[in-house]
Design a protein around this motif. Structure first.
Motif, PDB file in Angstrom:
ATOM      1  N   GLY A 345       0.783  -1.144  -0.217  1.00  0.00           N
ATOM      2  CA  GLY A 345      -0.036   0.058  -0.184  1.00  0.00           C
ATOM      3  C   GLY A 345       0.943   1.433  -0.058  1.00  0.00           C
ATOM      4  N   PRO A 346       0.029   2.410   0.226  1.00  0.00           N
ATOM      5  CA  PRO A 346       0.883   3.597   0.190  1.00  0.00           C
ATOM      6  C   PRO A 346       1.548   3.978   1.385  1.00  0.00           C
ATOM      7  CG  PRO A 346      -1.454   4.226   0.492  1.00  0.00           C
ATOM      8  CD  PRO A 346      -1.396   2.513   0.177  1.00  0.00           C
ATOM      9  N   ALA A 347       1.388   3.219   2.517  1.00  0.00           N
ATOM     10  CA  ALA A 347       1.894   3.716   4.102  1.00  0.00           C
ATOM     11  C   ALA A 347       3.495   3.707   3.840  1.00  0.00           C
ATOM     12  CB  ALA A 347       1.166   2.614   4.986  1.00  0.00           C
ATOM     13  N   LEU A 348       4.152   2.728   3.443  1.00  0.00           N
ATOM     14  CA  LEU A 348       5.578   2.610   3.458  1.00  0.00           C
ATOM     15  C   LEU A 348       6.258   3.952   2.806  1.00  0.00           C
ATOM     16  CD1 LEU A 348       8.211   1.008   4.421  1.00  0.00           C
ATOM     17  CD2 LEU A 348       8.252   0.112   2.289  1.00  0.00           C
ATOM     18  N   PRO A 349       5.786   4.165   1.315  1.00  0.00           N
ATOM     19  CA  PRO A 349       6.334   5.430   0.874  1.00  0.00           C
ATOM     20  C   PRO A 349       6.049   6.697   1.346  1.00  0.00           C
ATOM     21  CG  PRO A 349       4.816   4.577  -0.663  1.00  0.00           C
ATOM     22  CD  PRO A 349       4.896   3.552   0.399  1.00  0.00           C
ATOM     23  N   LEU A 350       4.810   6.837   1.935  1.00  0.00           N
ATOM     24  CA  LEU A 350       4.321   7.989   2.657  1.00  0.00           C
ATOM     25  C   LEU A 350       5.376   8.257   3.763  1.00  0.00           C
ATOM     26  CD1 LEU A 350       2.372  10.084   2.973  1.00  0.00           C
ATOM     27  CD2 LEU A 350       0.812   8.866   3.920  1.00  0.00           C
ATOM     28  N   TRP A 351       5.342   7.187   4.747  1.00  0.00           N
ATOM     29  CA  TRP A 351       6.317   7.081   6.043  1.00  0.00           C
ATOM     30  C   TRP A 351       7.646   7.675   5.300  1.00  0.00           C
ATOM     31  CZ3 TRP A 351       7.657   7.342  10.784  1.00  0.00           C
ATOM     32  CH2 TRP A 351       8.787   6.805  11.155  1.00  0.00           C
ATOM     33  N   GLY A 352       8.087   7.050   4.414  1.00  0.00           N
ATOM     34  CA  GLY A 352       9.519   7.170   4.012  1.00  0.00           C
ATOM     35  C   GLY A 352       9.627   8.686   3.713  1.00  0.00           C
ATOM     36  N   GLY A 353       8.678   9.111   2.898  1.00  0.00           N
ATOM     37  CA  GLY A 353       8.808  10.762   2.543  1.00  0.00           C
ATOM     38  C   GLY A 353       8.805  11.616   3.694  1.00  0.00           C
ATOM     39  N   VAL A 354       8.032  11.445   4.543  1.00  0.00           N
ATOM     40  CA  VAL A 354       7.656  12.322   5.911  1.00  0.00           C
ATOM     41  C   VAL A 354       8.960  12.196   6.729  1.00  0.00           C
ATOM     42  CG1 VAL A 354       6.497  12.489   7.913  1.00  0.00           C
ATOM     43  CG2 VAL A 354       5.215  12.101   5.775  1.00  0.00           C
ATOM     44  N   THR A 355       9.456  10.994   6.721  1.00  0.00           N
ATOM     45  CA  THR A 355      10.833  10.946   7.623  1.00  0.00           C
ATOM     46  C   THR A 355      12.003  11.431   7.058  1.00  0.00           C
ATOM     47  OG1 THR A 355       9.761   8.627   8.472  1.00  0.00           O
ATOM     48  CG2 THR A 355      12.035   9.029   8.877  1.00  0.00           C
ATOM     49  N   ALA A 356      12.149  11.246   5.686  1.00  0.00           N
ATOM     50  CA  ALA A 356      13.080  11.620   4.906  1.00  0.00           C
ATOM     51  C   ALA A 356      12.791  13.260   5.120  1.00  0.00           C
ATOM     52  CB  ALA A 356      13.393  11.341   3.625  1.00  0.00           C
ATOM     53  N   LEU A 357      11.939  13.632   4.858  1.00  0.00           N
ATOM     54  CA  LEU A 357      11.701  15.151   5.041  1.00  0.00           C
ATOM     55  C   LEU A 357      12.344  15.935   6.226  1.00  0.00           C
ATOM     56  CD1 LEU A 357       8.698  15.951   2.951  1.00  0.00           C
ATOM     57  CD2 LEU A 357      10.979  16.728   2.450  1.00  0.00           C
ATOM     58  N   ALA A 358      11.725  14.945   7.436  1.00  0.00           N
ATOM     59  CA  ALA A 358      12.032  15.600   8.762  1.00  0.00           C
ATOM     60  C   ALA A 358      13.433  15.388   8.953  1.00  0.00           C
ATOM     61  CB  ALA A 358      11.190  14.411   9.895  1.00  0.00           C
ATOM     62  N   GLY A 359      14.256  14.355   8.780  1.00  0.00           N
ATOM     63  CA  GLY A 359      15.641  14.325   8.822  1.00  0.00           C
ATOM     64  C   GLY A 359      16.337  15.453   7.919  1.00  0.00           C
ATOM     65  N   GLY A 360      15.994  15.623   6.824  1.00  0.00           N
ATOM     66  CA  GLY A 360      16.614  16.805   5.986  1.00  0.00           C
ATOM     67  C   GLY A 360      16.288  18.030   6.636  1.00  0.00           C
ATOM     68  N   ALA A 361      14.915  18.224   7.395  1.00  0.00           N
ATOM     69  CA  ALA A 361      14.854  19.698   7.696  1.00  0.00           C
ATOM     70  C   ALA A 361      15.728  19.997   8.887  1.00  0.00           C
ATOM     71  CB  ALA A 361      13.509  19.802   8.175  1.00  0.00           C
ATOM     72  N   LEU A 362      16.103  18.911   9.745  1.00  0.00           N
ATOM     73  CA  LEU A 362      16.959  19.055  10.751  1.00  0.00           C
ATOM     74  C   LEU A 362      18.379  19.169  10.440  1.00  0.00           C
ATOM     75  CD1 LEU A 362      16.003  15.976  13.342  1.00  0.00           C
ATOM     76  CD2 LEU A 362      15.970  18.527  13.834  1.00  0.00           C
ATOM     77  N   CYS A 363      18.819  18.607   9.225  1.00  0.00           N
ATOM     78  CA  CYS A 363      19.837  19.029   8.924  1.00  0.00           C
ATOM     79  C   CYS A 363      20.250  20.400   8.343  1.00  0.00           C
ATOM     80  CB  CYS A 363      20.375  17.909   7.667  1.00  0.00           C
ATOM     81  SG  CYS A 363      20.651  16.199   8.398  1.00  0.00           S
ATOM     82  N   VAL A 364      19.111  20.698   7.574  1.00  0.00           N
ATOM     83  CA  VAL A 364      19.116  21.967   6.928  1.00  0.00           C
ATOM     84  C   VAL A 364      19.068  23.306   8.054  1.00  0.00           C
ATOM     85  CG1 VAL A 364      17.609  23.513   5.531  1.00  0.00           C
ATOM     86  CG2 VAL A 364      18.196  21.269   4.755  1.00  0.00           C
ATOM     87  N   ALA A 365      18.405  22.960   9.121  1.00  0.00           N
ATOM     88  CA  ALA A 365      18.273  23.889  10.339  1.00  0.00           C
ATOM     89  C   ALA A 365      19.728  24.117  10.942  1.00  0.00           C
ATOM     90  CB  ALA A 365      17.119  23.188  11.184  1.00  0.00           C
ATOM     91  N   LEU A 366      20.151  23.032  10.951  1.00  0.00           N
ATOM     92  CA  LEU A 366      21.705  22.917  11.545  1.00  0.00           C
ATOM     93  C   LEU A 366      22.649  23.743  10.648  1.00  0.00           C
ATOM     94  CD1 LEU A 366      23.776  22.031  13.587  1.00  0.00           C
ATOM     95  CD2 LEU A 366      24.356  20.194  12.343  1.00  0.00           C
ATOM     96  N   THR A 367      22.423  23.632   9.406  1.00  0.00           N
ATOM     97  CA  THR A 367      23.356  24.248   8.503  1.00  0.00           C
ATOM     98  C   THR A 367      23.081  25.807   8.669  1.00  0.00           C
ATOM     99  OG1 THR A 367      23.374  22.378   6.962  1.00  0.00           O
ATOM    100  CG2 THR A 367      24.096  24.478   5.929  1.00  0.00           C
ATOM    101  N   VAL A 368      21.756  26.031   8.541  1.00  0.00           N
ATOM    102  CA  VAL A 368      21.514  27.540   8.629  1.00  0.00           C
ATOM    103  C   VAL A 368      22.079  28.206  10.141  1.00  0.00           C
ATOM    104  CG1 VAL A 368      19.681  29.143   8.875  1.00  0.00           C
ATOM    105  CG2 VAL A 368      19.479  27.436   7.092  1.00  0.00           C
TER     106      VAL A 368
END
Length: 428
Positions: A345-368
């Motif tokens: 179903g769509p749950a795995l890619p949806l979870w993956g997208g949200v988690t990857a975005l959250a991790g990326g946001a933390l890294c971007v925030a640190l860079t800023v």
């Protein structure tokens, strides 16, 4: 029926195609399927030296016990005259083109006319004149009866020491631990079963792991399984056996693990993931200046690695369940069916997208934050406490996305492939 009749049998169904005469063979009466109670089945590949003794013992058992039956040899391409010898001694022969122990037995089970089938190697290591306990248990209602060589006795030199004291005990222990059942000798080659029940299990493996597949699927289907003592004698071959210790041992172990993804992947992966998550949470809950183990920033790196490794192992568990399901090898265990719904179903890619975005946001925030401080003034303790969880989340998210694509490709590959049609030509 003329013993020189040839037939073609299919691995897929029980039906036998029309017969054609070949004009060879000895004049031996073969029982029709409606009166044949027992088929004694022997896989064969160049066993002319011992096959005659095995057939003689089997026919002796049928005659002395009064059981209405036949002897069937599933020949896997012998070039030493085994086929002609078998026909001359009153056996029926099915020629199997696909090589392998399992392939020969699958064809033999399809071609068998008996309501019950007792199978055993044609190397004279098993006594086909002593099959009474198997018939008794089958008549009593058991679906599968397996011999136990450790209870019945193993002659000197009949089993290599490595097999006797390590290989068989370990694999049998794992089999009982993973799948239950009463069997203490998972790999005894002398077995009896109801033919219709065994065909309903859709056994597919072509090699030596067929022995494991038969038992695993029988236990999963909750068939009535029994065990009887048997004697193992030293085989009468003048050449090395077909069994390869390490290759075939690994294939048996691999098969057992494929049917136990919860124990191999799910439970270990869940434990490693939760331990890593707990460690990471504790390390982030303390004062930023704390550096000592087990709550320091250095252990955060190990905790994040444990989370990623554990999560990857959970995805392997899903993949194992899906591969079996798409290949139609069995009906997944109720505790494994969640994997099919989640991966399809769509749950795995949806979870993956949200988690990857959250991790990326933390890294971007640190860079800023790092940039606003002039790329040098930021406390490394603060930086590490943000960057490690961010990278862990990003890796878990991308793993989920990639796994969802792989699972879709896996399903597409199975759906688009055509099932192989294996044929066998039988000689009556």
């Amino acid at each position: 029926m003329d013993p020189g009749v040839t037939q073609t049998v299919s691995f897929e169904r029980e039906a036998l195609l029309p017969a054609t005469h070949s004009g060879t063979g000895a004049a031996v009466a073969h029982l029709p399927a409606d009166v044949c109670e027992l088929t004694i089945l022997m896989p064969c590949l160049n066993e002319a030296k011992t096959l005659g003794r095995c057939i003689a013992k089997a026919r002796s058992f049928l005659a002395e016990s009064g059981v209405a039956g036949e002897v069937l040899v599933a020949d896997n391409g012998s070039n030493d005259g085994s086929q002609a010898l078998a026909i001359e001694l009153g056996a029926r022969v099915v020629h199997v083109a696909e090589r392998g122990y399992g392939a020969a037995l699958r064809a033999g089970i399809v071609a068998a006319r008996g309501r019950f089938v007792i199978m055993g190697d044609s190397d004279d290591s098993y006594d086909f004149s002593a099959l009474g306990p198997f018939v008794e248990q089958l008549r009593a209602g058991h679906d599968l009866v397996v011999g136990n060589r450790f209870r019945g006795g193993i002659s000197d030199g009949a089993m290599p020491l490595l097999h006797r004291y390590l290989g068989n005990p370990v694999l049998s222990f794992l089999g009982r631990r993973l799948f239950g059942g009463p069997l203490r000798d998972f790999h005894c080659g002398l077995r009896g079963f109801r033919r219709d029940v065994m065909l309903s299990l859709h056994l597919v493996t072509p090699g030596m792991e067929f022995a494991s597949e038969m038992i695993v699927k029988s236990l999963q289907a909750r068939l009535r399984v029994a065990e009887v003592p048997v004697t193992l004698s030293k085989d009468g071959r003048d050449r090395p056996p077909h069994l390869n210790t390490w290759r075939d041992g690994w294939r048996h172990l691999r098969y057992l693990m494929l049917y136990a993804p919860r124990w191999l992947f799910l439970y270990p992966g869940l434990v490693v993931f939760m331990l890593g998550l707990l460690q990471l949470a504790l390390a982030n809950a303390v004062h930023p200046g704390h550096t000592a183990w087990p709550l320091g920033i250095h252990t955060q790196l190990f905790a994040a690695a444990a989370m990623v490794l554990g999560y990857q192992t959970l995805l392997f568990a899903m993949g194992a369940v899906l591969a079996r399901h798409f290949a139609r090898l069995d009906t997944p265990h109720p505790r494994e069916r969640w994997a099919i719904g989640l991966a399809s179903g769509p749950a795995l890619p949806l979870w993956g997208g949200v988690t990857a975005l959250a991790g990326g946001a933390l890294c971007v925030a640190l860079t800023v934050q790092w940039g606003s401080a002039g790329f040098g003034a930021l406390d490394p303790q603060v930086a590490m406490r943000k960057i490690i969880p961010g990278i862990a989340l990003f890796l878990i998210g991308t793993q989920s996305l990639l796994a969802s694509v792989f699972f879709a490709a896996l399903r597409s590959a199975f759906d688009s492939s055509r099932p192989a049609r294996n044929g066998a030509r039988a000689v009556n």
